[in-house]
Design an enzyme around this catalytic site. Structure first.
Site, PDB file in Angstrom:
ATOM      1  CG  HIS A  30      -0.373   0.234   2.511  1.00  0.00           C
ATOM      2  ND1 HIS A  30      -0.089  -0.774   3.395  1.00  0.00           N
ATOM      3  CD2 HIS A  30       0.006   1.382   3.123  1.00  0.00           C
ATOM      4  CE1 HIS A  30       0.435  -0.262   4.497  1.00  0.00           C
ATOM      5  NE2 HIS A  30       0.502   1.058   4.359  1.00  0.00           N
ATOM      6  CG  ASP A  35       0.194  -4.268   2.825  1.00  0.00           C
ATOM      7  OD1 ASP A  35       0.610  -3.743   1.779  1.00  0.00           O
ATOM      8  OD2 ASP A  35      -0.113  -3.616   3.848  1.00  0.00           O
ATOM      9  CB  SER A  46       2.864   1.978   6.350  1.00  0.00           C
ATOM     10  OG  SER A  46       1.555   1.752   6.766  1.00  0.00           O
TER      11      SER A  46
END
Length: 292
Positions: A107, A152, A244
């Site tokens: 992402h 992910d 992230s």
């Protein structure tokens, strides 16, 4: 237990960051897909990145940092990378896994970015030991699913090989999944508070504990699959926005990447969710070999 609303990207803090740091912002899109939900009330599951508006709760940009962690020891995280927009706007973390390749969350994908290694501070001032690169190719896992965030992970090829030093060196990826109860270390520059924004001066480290599959699924019913694991169930201690794509180190190897979690961060019974890299060794190796 907090009630989770619709998923949104961990990009709520980008505009505040731009104002605080005085940097011109580009739109930060997770995988170049707009998924704004500015009216969603209350706590929600989101990516943990930093971007240009409310998005899914992935832990991408530096709007939030490790909560209740501590300054990482000098030279202790030489594989930690910062993905930058412009000269110094950090929006995701990453881990160096090869002299010319990084791993980060899928992402975190963008059309282009700079990469900084060997620099534990957020300051744009050059620091001895830092190395700067361009990401010339990004390869997200073909199974990456939005908004579920299965698979992910993404590989990023650097424009040249790194120079191995005490400040910059790759880390091996674990070939084994770890059991519940394993203590791991997560690092990043995300905020130290949530939902308010507080920026760390240096890279933050936090010990977290891997949770059982049952406890993870109970926290996020219907959201957890084999490509994820939960860690850090203690209230007040969590990764958060801005983290992230950053590394989770267990038993000296790269075990996971910061992916998503609840917002605000660090709530009781709402642990962080991490990409389970032990499921992806073959894909990572084969992809690097095919593109080197």
């Amino acid at each position: 237990m907090a009630t989770a609303g619709p998923p949104r990207l961990w990009m709520l803090g980008a505009l505040l960051i731009v104002l605080l740091l005085g940097v011109t912002a580009e739109p930060v899109l997770a995988n170049d897909v707009s998924c704004e939900n500015p009216t969603a009330p209350g706590p929600s599951e989101r990516n943990r990145d930093l971007g240009a508006g409310p998005r899914e709760d992935t832990r991408e940009n530096d709007s939030n940092r490790i909560i209740n962690g501590s300054d990482c020891d000098k030279h202790s995280q030489p594989w930690q990378a910062a993905l930058l927009l412009g000269p110094n706007q950090l929006y995701c973390g990453a881990a160096l896994v090869h002299p010319q390749w990084l791993l980060t969350a899928a992402h975190c994908r963008k059309k282009g970015f700079r990469v900084r290694l060997g620099h534990p501070n957020l300051s744009p001032i050059y620091q001895s030991g830092q190395q700067l690169f361009w990401g010339i190719k990004s390869i997200p896992h073909p199974g990456y699913s939005y908004p579920d965030h299965s698979d992910d992970l993404m590989l990023i090829k650097l424009n040249r090989r790194i120079r191995v030093t005490q400040d910059v060196k790759p880390i091996d990826i674990s070939s084994h999944c770890v059991p519940a109860g394993t203590t791991c270390l997560v690092s990043g520059w995300g905020t130290t508070s949530s939902p308010s924004v507080t920026f760390p001066k240096v890279l933050q480290c936090l010990k977290i504990t891997v949770l059982s599959r049952d406890k993870c699924e109970k926290a996020y019913p219907g959201r957890i699959d084999q490509t994820m694991f939960c860690a850090g169930d203690e209230a007040g201690r969590d990764s958060c926005q801005g983290d992230s794509g950053g590394p989770v180190i267990c038993n000296g190897s790269l075990q996971g990447l910061v992916s998503w979690g609840d917002f605000p961060c660090a709530q009781p019974n709402r642990p962080g969710v991490y990409t389970n890299l032990c499921q992806f060794n073959k894909w990572i190796h084969d992809t690097i070999q095919a593109n080197t």
